[in-house]
Design an enzyme around this catalytic site. Structure first.
Site, PDB file in Angstrom:
ATOM      1  N   PRO A 278       0.853  -1.194   0.000  1.00 51.51           N
ATOM      2  CA  PRO A 278       0.000   0.000   0.000  1.00 51.51           C
ATOM      3  C   PRO A 278       0.888   1.244   0.000  1.00 51.51           C
ATOM      4  O   PRO A 278       1.320   1.718   1.048  1.00 51.51           O
ATOM      5  CB  PRO A 278      -0.796  -0.134   1.299  1.00 51.51           C
ATOM      6  N   ASP A 451       6.163   2.622   1.582  1.00 51.33           N
ATOM      7  CA  ASP A 451       5.213   1.608   2.024  1.00 51.33           C
ATOM      8  C   ASP A 451       4.520   2.127   3.289  1.00 51.33           C
ATOM      9  O   ASP A 451       5.156   2.295   4.329  1.00 51.33           O
ATOM     10  CB  ASP A 451       5.963   0.301   2.306  1.00 51.33           C
ATOM     11  N   HIS A 452       3.213   2.364   3.193  1.00 52.63           N
ATOM     12  CA  HIS A 452       2.490   2.968   4.315  1.00 52.63           C
ATOM     13  C   HIS A 452       2.373   2.015   5.504  1.00 52.63           C
ATOM     14  O   HIS A 452       1.987   2.437   6.601  1.00 52.63           O
ATOM     15  CB  HIS A 452       1.091   3.401   3.865  1.00 52.63           C
ATOM     16  N   ARG A 453       2.740   0.747   5.312  1.00 51.31           N
ATOM     17  CA  ARG A 453       2.700  -0.195   6.432  1.00 51.31           C
ATOM     18  C   ARG A 453       3.852   0.033   7.403  1.00 51.31           C
ATOM     19  O   ARG A 453       3.745  -0.294   8.590  1.00 51.31           O
ATOM     20  CB  ARG A 453       2.736  -1.636   5.920  1.00 51.31           C
ATOM     21  N   CYS A 455       5.646   3.064   7.829  1.00 53.04           N
ATOM     22  CA  CYS A 455       5.703   4.397   8.424  1.00 53.04           C
ATOM     23  C   CYS A 455       4.539   5.234   7.915  1.00 53.04           C
ATOM     24  O   CYS A 455       3.888   4.878   6.929  1.00 53.04           O
ATOM     25  CB  CYS A 455       7.032   5.096   8.131  1.00 53.04           C
TER      26      CYS A 455
END
Length: 481
Positions: A278, A451-453, A455
């Site tokens: 994501p 990658d929003h997972r 940070c």
């Protein structure tokens, strides 16, 4: 490719060996030998294009070549015949051993493994098990830097993981694909076997696993649009879909081109990145005037100034010291963040064969001059098609300077298994407000895809602000205010 024939008595058939890492085929670039030539063990007999690079294929047998299977441009499947070798007169005169019962017949995909074991053990240059022979025709070695991968300490949320290994060795989990039919099915569906969950005995991937992964969309087809740099060769159709000359939606199909092994590998990797990560993007326009002027002053007398990419790479590495999560990885199960002692920097390179990402190991320990030398050598080697496979693995952060292509900005795709990539646009003069006045300044847009997972946007923005500060005030990167 020529039709395989039953070898004559006294001849041995060399079949394309298992290339590892899920690779199921190679493209034949050129033969280095001809029918009638006498070859020695481990002599390079052809150049083949794998999904990683162009490499020399050494023969595990010595003798006289009686047949070559395939012509330049053909694709050879793993297990398919490459060439046939008969005993040379000197070896044929050797006393025969007592007759022994013939071994039971073996399937073709098992027979070639026996032939590999009967030969030298060398499979592909870079994949082999023994030193190669000193005779025979070969390409001159490509100059390389003195940079060597070093052991990397890996930390996770639960502490240091036991055992260290060279950079990149932990990025792929072992898989078992014992059936050539399952391998072919995964390849035809465009699936990376390393992304498929195995349910078979002893961890083997089954046909049902491959079909389930296809249905679930584990690896989606990627249409990256720009095929101008693809170098795949036109080959006859496979019988699936329209052929050249047929009409589709009112337009005649001009040609049908099979994707090269490299393009297939790039497609699978980008597909996995887009399907699993994501991602989010932040960007900023930066005044690079001081950097531009400083670079010109850094040129030694009679020499070249360091490249803009080398300077920006140094700034990025300094910023990653303060924001190390962006140079980390997620564990396979996705519930741990693996942080590293340093950075292996991937550099996106546009080549005639397609996009490659060669890696500068432990780049954080290099000076600007060393980075500049390493980057020049990497891009030259990548564009020559002679990049060893091991130099295309192990990145923990990627830098993509697409400004050289005349592009201002882009939302790049993260180079899986990295968690971030920084893009750099072209540096051009634009009107800019300085102390209330509009003046001409050199401006560059930089964009960070993350990658929003691992940070949030605030962390990513902090990293980008630090890079911006170093670009606008480059002397701070060298300990001067």
């Amino acid at each position: 490719m020529s039709t395989p024939v039953k070898p004559q008595t006294g001849t041995r058939v060399f079949r394309l060996p298992d290339l590892g890492e899920g690779l199921t085929e190679a493209g034949l670039v050129q033969w280095l030998v001809a029918v009638g030539d006498t070859i020695v063990t481990d002599q390079p007999i052809a150049e083949v294009e794998t999904a990683k690079s162009i490499v020399e294929l050494p023969s595990p047998f010595a003798g006289v070549i009686t047949a070559l299977h395939g012509t330049a441009g053909d694709t050879i499947d793993v297990g398919a015949p490459v060439l046939e070798v008969a005993d040379s007169p000197s070896s044929a005169a050797a006393p025969e051993s007592p007759a022994t019962p013939a071994p039971p017949a073996q399937p073709e995909h098992e027979a070639y493994r026996e032939e590999e074991r009967a030969g030298s053990g060398n499979v592909l240059i870079g994949y082999g098990t023994t030193a190669r022979a000193t005779k025979g025709r070969r390409r001159p070695p490509v100059a390389s830097t003195t940079i060597h991968p070093a052991s990397t300490t890996i930390h996770s949320a639960s502490g240091t993981l036991a055992g260290t290994s060279p950079a990149g060795s932990s990025e792929r989990r072992p898989v078992a694909v014992r059936s050539p039919l399952v391998r072919r099915l995964a390849r035809d569906l465009g699936l990376d076997v390393h992304s498929i969950t195995a349910t078979g005995a002893d961890g083997a991937i089954t046909r049902a696993d491959v079909l389930r992964a296809a249905v679930d969309g584990a690896v989606d087809a990627v249409a990256d649009g720009a095929s101008a740099h693809d170098s795949g060769r036109t080959t006859p159709g496979t019988g699936v879909g329209p052929e050249a000359g047929e009409t589709v939606d009112g337009l005649e199909v001009r040609a049908r081109e099979r994707m090269s092994p490299l393009r297939k590998a790039v497609s699978a990797k980008l597909s996995r990145s887009r399907s699993e990560i994501p991602e989010a993007t932040v960007w900023v326009d930066v005044d690079a005037t001081e950097l531009w002027d400083l670079r010109a002053r850094m040129a030694p007398e009679g020499g070249k100034a360091p490249s803009v990419t080398a300077l920006l790479a140094r700034f990025v590495l300094l910023a990653l010291e303060e924001y190390p999560v962006l140079a980390s990885r997620l564990s396979e199960n996705g519930d741990e963040i693996l942080s590293f002692d340093g950075v292996n920097l991937g550099i996106a390179a546009d080549t005639e064969r397609g996009l490659l990402v060669p890696v500068v190991p432990r780049a954080h320990a290099l000076s600007v001059t060393q980075l500049d030398s390493a980057l020049r050598e990497l891009t030259t080697t990548a564009r020559s098609g002679a990049m060893p496979p091991e130099r295309l693995r192990g990145s923990t952060f990627t830098l993509n300077n697409y400004g050289g292509l005349g592009v201002d900005g882009s939302a790049a795709i993260i180079n899986h298994p990295d968690v971030a990539i920084l893009g750099i646009g072209r540096i051009i003069e634009r009107p800019w407000v300085v102390d209330g006045a509009i003046v001409a300044r050199r401006i560059v847009q930089i964009s960070l895809v993350f990658d929003h997972r691992v940070c949030d946007g605030g962390y990513a923005a902090g990293f980008l602000r630090r890079v911006t500060e170093l670009i606008e005030h480059p002397l701070r990167a060298f300990g001067r205010v």
